[in-house]
Motif scaffolding. Sequence first.
Motif, PDB file in Angstrom:
ATOM      1  N   LYS A  85      16.363   0.199  15.595  1.00  0.00           N
ATOM      2  CA  LYS A  85      16.341   1.657  15.474  1.00  0.00           C
ATOM      3  C   LYS A  85      15.574   2.288  16.638  1.00  0.00           C
ATOM      4  N   THR A  86      14.459   1.679  17.007  1.00  0.00           N
ATOM      5  CA  THR A  86      13.661   2.200  18.121  1.00  0.00           C
ATOM      6  C   THR A  86      14.430   2.100  19.427  1.00  0.00           C
ATOM      7  N   MET A  87      15.113   0.983  19.641  1.00  0.00           N
ATOM      8  CA  MET A  87      15.890   0.805  20.857  1.00  0.00           C
ATOM      9  C   MET A  87      17.008   1.846  20.938  1.00  0.00           C
ATOM     10  N   ASN A  88      17.647   2.117  19.816  1.00  0.00           N
ATOM     11  CA  ASN A  88      18.724   3.115  19.810  1.00  0.00           C
ATOM     12  C   ASN A  88      18.188   4.497  20.174  1.00  0.00           C
ATOM     13  N   ILE A  89      16.982   4.820  19.694  1.00  0.00           N
ATOM     14  CA  ILE A  89      16.381   6.122  20.016  1.00  0.00           C
ATOM     15  C   ILE A  89      16.072   6.202  21.500  1.00  0.00           C
ATOM     16  N   ILE A  90      15.515   5.139  22.064  1.00  0.00           N
ATOM     17  CA  ILE A  90      15.161   5.115  23.483  1.00  0.00           C
ATOM     18  C   ILE A  90      16.398   5.254  24.359  1.00  0.00           C
ATOM     19  N   LEU A  91      17.507   4.634  23.924  1.00  0.00           N
ATOM     20  CA  LEU A  91      18.721   4.606  24.735  1.00  0.00           C
ATOM     21  C   LEU A  91      19.658   5.779  24.467  1.00  0.00           C
ATOM     22  N   GLU A  92      19.276   6.667  23.558  1.00  0.00           N
ATOM     23  CA  GLU A  92      20.137   7.830  23.264  1.00  0.00           C
ATOM     24  C   GLU A  92      20.331   8.681  24.502  1.00  0.00           C
TER      25      GLU A  92
END
Length: 348
Positions: A341-348
């Motif tokens: 979830k954190t990675m998805n937020i960073i890569l948004e």
Amino acid sequence: MPDVGSDLMPEITNPHDRFFKEVFARKEVAADFLRNYLPADVLACVDENSINLTKDSFVDNELATHFSDLLYEVDLHDGSGAYVYVLFEHKSFPDSEVAFQLLRYMVRIWEQACRQRQLKKLPPIIPVVLYHGIVNWKISRKFSGMFEHPRALAPFVPDFSYLVCDLTRYSNDDIRGMVLLKVTMLLFKYIMSEELRGQLPEIFKLLKDLSDKESGMEYLQTVLIYLSKSTDKINRENIKEALKIAFPSEGGEIMPTIAEEWIQEGFERGMQQGMQQGMQQGMQQGMLQTARNNVLDILEARFETIPQSIFKRLKEINDPDILKMLLKKALRLSSMDEFRKTMNIILE
């Protein structure tokens, strides 16, 4: 106010860094920036016409690729003095540790001021982050946002706020100021965007009132060299076509022929840098793969099984700063799902 500056600017190699410092070193541009981008209650305390640039930089050497800074001294209307510290972040995404970096730089400013003059009170510092990435700034603008703690411990947590000028959230109409400042801010807004080519003629048109003045021509030269060296979103022909639209002349020729020389100068400098960078590219690819492997090793050691979706996303990341951030998250987060979830937020 003590003079915290040295006599010489450090060598500038990054094109964003060079352009930022060439433009914001002008007193009239810096004062115009304060007038248009400081909150009204803060501006009411400051005599913006008293602004004075110091010659020091406080950014750590290892961060100089992605950050530039300028420190200004200003008089306050109550007779005291203060500093305005502008940190320019030229990264594609916000840095989650920027508040910690600002704290380090502010402490260095105060230490240097205290060494140069005996101070009964420390002068306030107004920290401003100028950001022109490709994703919105969503990070807390308070230093205390970096902490998690019980409420009872709040009195022991240091805190300060910093201002963010997030150009990703500004429309063209929202970008204010005199021509030099407005053109600079628009270029920063679009320099990493596919929209740059379409916006360039309108940006150049803003310079028409300055084109017959020596200072305006000097600034146009600075702009053309910056465009030639700092982006892959446009090419030489795009720049020339935008000039032709903005500065039409008899016969449909591009405005002064010297503009072509400036474009050529910029591209030649860019080619020299590109050759040097090409020699390093193989090494950088190896470093990127090592960084990816480090993240995977930590995830595997902590959670045993790594989903293929995470393998795939990590393989697509070519930004060492993002990989460094993900490595820290892999060490700290409590589950694989939380990491995803954190990675998805960073890569948004």
